[in-house]
Design an enzyme around this catalytic site. Structure first.
Site, PDB file in Angstrom:
ATOM      1  CB  SER A   1       0.026   6.629 -18.266  1.00 16.53           C
ATOM      2  OG  SER A   1       0.831   7.380 -17.440  1.00 16.53           O
TER       3      SER A   1
ATOM      4  CG  ASP B   1      -5.117  12.503 -16.340  1.00 20.25           C
ATOM      5  OD1 ASP B   1      -4.548  12.421 -15.227  1.00 20.25           O
ATOM      6  OD2 ASP B   1      -4.844  11.769 -17.312  1.00 20.25           O
TER       7      ASP B   1
ATOM      8  CG  HIS C   1      -3.522   9.055 -15.044  1.00 18.04           C
ATOM      9  ND1 HIS C   1      -3.210   9.849 -16.135  1.00 18.04           N
ATOM     10  CD2 HIS C   1      -2.521   8.149 -14.933  1.00 18.04           C
ATOM     11  CE1 HIS C   1      -2.061   9.442 -16.649  1.00 18.04           C
ATOM     12  NE2 HIS C   1      -1.624   8.407 -15.944  1.00 18.04           N
TER      13      HIS C   1
END
Lengths: 403, 298
Positions: free
Chosen positions: B126, B249, B277
């Site tokens: 991320s 996601d 995610h």
């Protein structure tokens, strides 16, 4: 589903690890305004607001994956009509009965949410207040620092000032000596005898006098008082002194010439500078002991007093305005003829607290005193008088005994 | 797992990796330990090639606990926490520095330099991927490969050309939700953050908590993360990049992964079976396997 769970007073749902809803109870279905068949098989995102989708992805699902459970997370559900319901959620994948699914209990907290929102607002206010306080403290600290540096600067300036004062004092002391040195000495001989007194209110005086023996029987006596006192007045006295010193000793001396000369000098001095204009009062006496005659001009000066041996008094009062005040003034000398010996008193208005009306009887009562004794008594009287008089002026007087 | 500290020195000595640290230990130079404390750096593994695992938003290095150990046999595994998260040194937090992701990237660069690392493999989840990318722009020579798990250069929609997934209001809602979720334990954490040296038990309590993040740091990190836009730097990336894209996601949608792949010069993208995610938590096996594939691909 168990009837009790289906109708429990809280929402219940079960979902797979990736968020697909597998089971919902009736309470939750009604809360969300959906039909049960519309929810089962859907992703949980369907009943979450956008921020809650993010939150569930960022916190709830990872936490459950790692820890097996979460407690008291606050999120917001989205009803079929788009309405929002704040809830607290407890979720767990422990106590597995049928599978690895995540079981969730959802409790609406509308009231509590309002309260928490209030708390949050209050917290933010408190934080803002705290920040304001810190800012204020910082500002105060800066102010204090400035103040300290200013105090330091003031102390430094004060020290400089002190130094300046000391130097100025020394300079003024020297100037005072120079001014005093310019004063002529009293004359003592068989025809005439005199005592003088000269005192500045500050370091330097606005008064000045001159005593000159012109020949065996003639004497010139001049007394001036420049307006104001201190350095500026003293400078003018010195300028006038230089002039009358010359004028009085010129050939063909007359009282008028001396006074006119001094008057012209003052006008010339200030013709281009009204701001600095000073004027002065003056009395000039030309005493001829042979002719027993006193020619004089009093220009705005306190009256001089003459008292003869019989106790008869005569006032030599002002007949013209002060010098340097009006242009084109005509100076005309007055004459006093005396028969026998007498005492003459000249003074500046610094002695005036005694007042002419006081000096008349004073002169009378103390006629028998010798000149030094008379001066001593006059000074005593003056100092007694001075106690009540805070406003001090330059003081000067001349006492002359003509024999 | 070897814990950095005294043990590390002997580990390093054994592997003859760097005389520098031994010198530091002999001299008793504590300053060299500062960055280890600051970012709670942990090292383990038998290999020579360094591989850094960087967490995403909102969590710490424990997120990698199912994946990172799989690499210990062949690699030197390095884990760390961002300042303000996990067991980092909270006192090192500066709002000014960490208000943008560059501040965090700078820490990664410094960490690599302090550890005398070169050509590292950097795996970032991320926002951790973005931080690694920014670090590679600061010091390209430090990096051999970037592996990005669910990355996004910009979370906000810039329609019609770019769909980041969120509107500004959604993100404001998230920040608010974070604050409300922190109400209960903010007080507890701030005590820890306030360097309460006379109460060491507080530090112990913190160690027991999971994904602990100071609320203030989290708030600012959230803003730095979700309001950022690094689309313009993608073309400047020179390090070989591998993107792992999850299915469904909602935070970093498929379109965003494709966008990144298109804009980074040396880039490849792998579409995962895992959903959500956090595949390294939900599907650690697939994630591990794909990371190995990326490593083999270079």
């Amino acid at each position: 589903m168990d009837e009790l769970l289906d109708r429990a007073p809280c929402g219940f749902l079960s979902m797979t690890e990736d968020g697909t809803i597998t089971l919902v109870n009736q309470t939750l279905v009604e809360l969300l305004d959906y039909k049960r068949e519309n929810l089962v098989g859907e992703h949980i995102n369907l009943i979450l607001t956008s921020p809650s989708c993010l939150f569930v992805q960022l916190y709830l699902l990872p936490l459950i994956a790692l820890e097996g459970h979460v407690e008291e997370l606050y999120i917001t559900l989205k009803t079929k009509n788009g309405g929002e319901i704040p809830i607290l959620i407890n979720a767990s994948k422990k106590n597995v009965i049928e599978n690895n699914n995540i079981k969730c209990i959802l409790i609406p907290i509308r009231q509590r949410n309002k309260y928490e929102n209030e708390l949050l607002i209050a917290k933010k206010d408190a934080e803002a207040a705290l920040k304001a306080k810190h800012d204020a403290i910082e500002e105060l600290r800066v102010t204090l620092e400035t103040l300290e540096s200013q105090t330091e600067e003031l102390l430094r300036l004060n020290e400089q000032n002190q130094q300046f004062k000391i130097e100025t004092k020394r300079e003024l002391e020297l100037a005072r000596k120079i001014q005093q040195t310019s004063l002529t000495s009293p004359i003592q001989n068989k025809d005439i005898e005199m005592e003088t007194f000269y005192k500045a209110s500050k370091d330097l005086s606005g008064d000045i006098y001159g005593i000159y023996q012109l020949d065996s029987t003639r004497f010139g006596i001049i007394l001036l008082d420049v307006m104001g006192h201190g350095i500026s007045s003293a400078l003018i006295t010195m300028s006038l002194h230089a002039l009358f010193h010359r004028l009085i000793r010129e050939d063909g001396l007359t009282v008028e010439k001396v006074m006119k000369g001094l008057d012209n000098h003052l006008h010339e001095l200030f013709q281009n500078n009204e701001e600095a204009r000073h004027y002065c009062t003056a009395i000039f006496l030309l005493v001829d002991t042979d002719k027993q005659q006193i020619d004089y001009i009093n220009a705005g000066h306190p009256s001089a007093l003459w008292q003869d041996a019989n106790g008869t008094q005569f006032e030599l009062h002002s007949t013209t305005p002060p010098l340097g005040l009006f242009k084109n003034v005509r100076f005309e000398s007055q004459t006093l003829l005396y028969k026998n010996s007498g005492r003459l008193l000249l003074y500046t208005d610094g002695v005036d607290p005694l007042g002419t009306e006081y000096l008349h009887p004073f002169l009378m009562e103390n006629a028998s005193l010798s000149l030094p004794a008379f001066k001593k008594k006059m000074l005593q009287t003056l100092s007694n008088c001075q106690i009540d008089n805070s406003k001090s002026d330059d003081q000067c007087f001349i006492i002359i005994d003509i024999k | 797992m070897y814990v950095i500290g005294i043990t590390l020195w002997y580990n390093l000595l054994k592997n003859k990796i760097n005389k520098y640290y031994i010198d530091a230990k002999i001299k008793g130079d504590d300053s060299m330990l500062d960055f280890i404390k600051k970012n709670n750096v942990k090292m383990s593994g038998e290999g020579e090639q360094a591989i850094i695992f960087a967490a995403g938003f909102g969590c710490d290095q424990t997120m990698w606990r199912y994946v990172a150990p799989q690499f210990e046999k062949e690699y030197r595994v390095i884990l760390f926490d961002y300042v303000g998260a996990g067991k980092s040194d909270y006192s090192a937090y500066q709002s000014e520095k960490y208000k943008t992701l560059e501040g965090y990237a700078q820490d990664v660069v410094e960490m690599c330099k302090e550890l005398r690392l070169k050509e590292v493999i950097y795996v970032g989840h991320s926002v951790g991927a973005t931080i690694g990318m920014l670090a590679s722009l600061q010091e390209p020579a430090l990096f051999k490969q970037l592996i990005m798990l669910g990355p996004s250069p910009c979370y906000i929609n810039d329609l019609p050309s770019y769909k980041g997934g969120f509107e500004r209001e959604d993100l404001d809602g998230l920040f608010e939700m974070m604050e409300l979720n922190y109400i209960g334990w903010a007080n507890y954490l701030s005590k820890v953050v306030m360097k309460n040296l006379e109460r060491p038990e507080l530090a112990a309590e913190l160690e027991g908590s999971f994904c602990s993040t100071d609320p203030l740091c989290a708030k600012e990190f959230a803003r730095a993360t979700f309001l950022s836009d690094y689309r313009h730097v993608l073309q400047q990336v020179t390090v070989s990049t591998c993107i792992l894209q999850c299915k469904d996601d909602s935070i970093a949608p498929k379109e965003v992964g494709i966008y990144m792949n298109e804009h980074i010069k040396e880039s490849a993208i792998f579409f995962m079976e895992a959903t959500g995610h956090c595949p390294h938590v939900s599907q650690p096996e697939e994630t591990t396997q794909l990371i190995f594939s990326c490593l083999a691909n270079i």
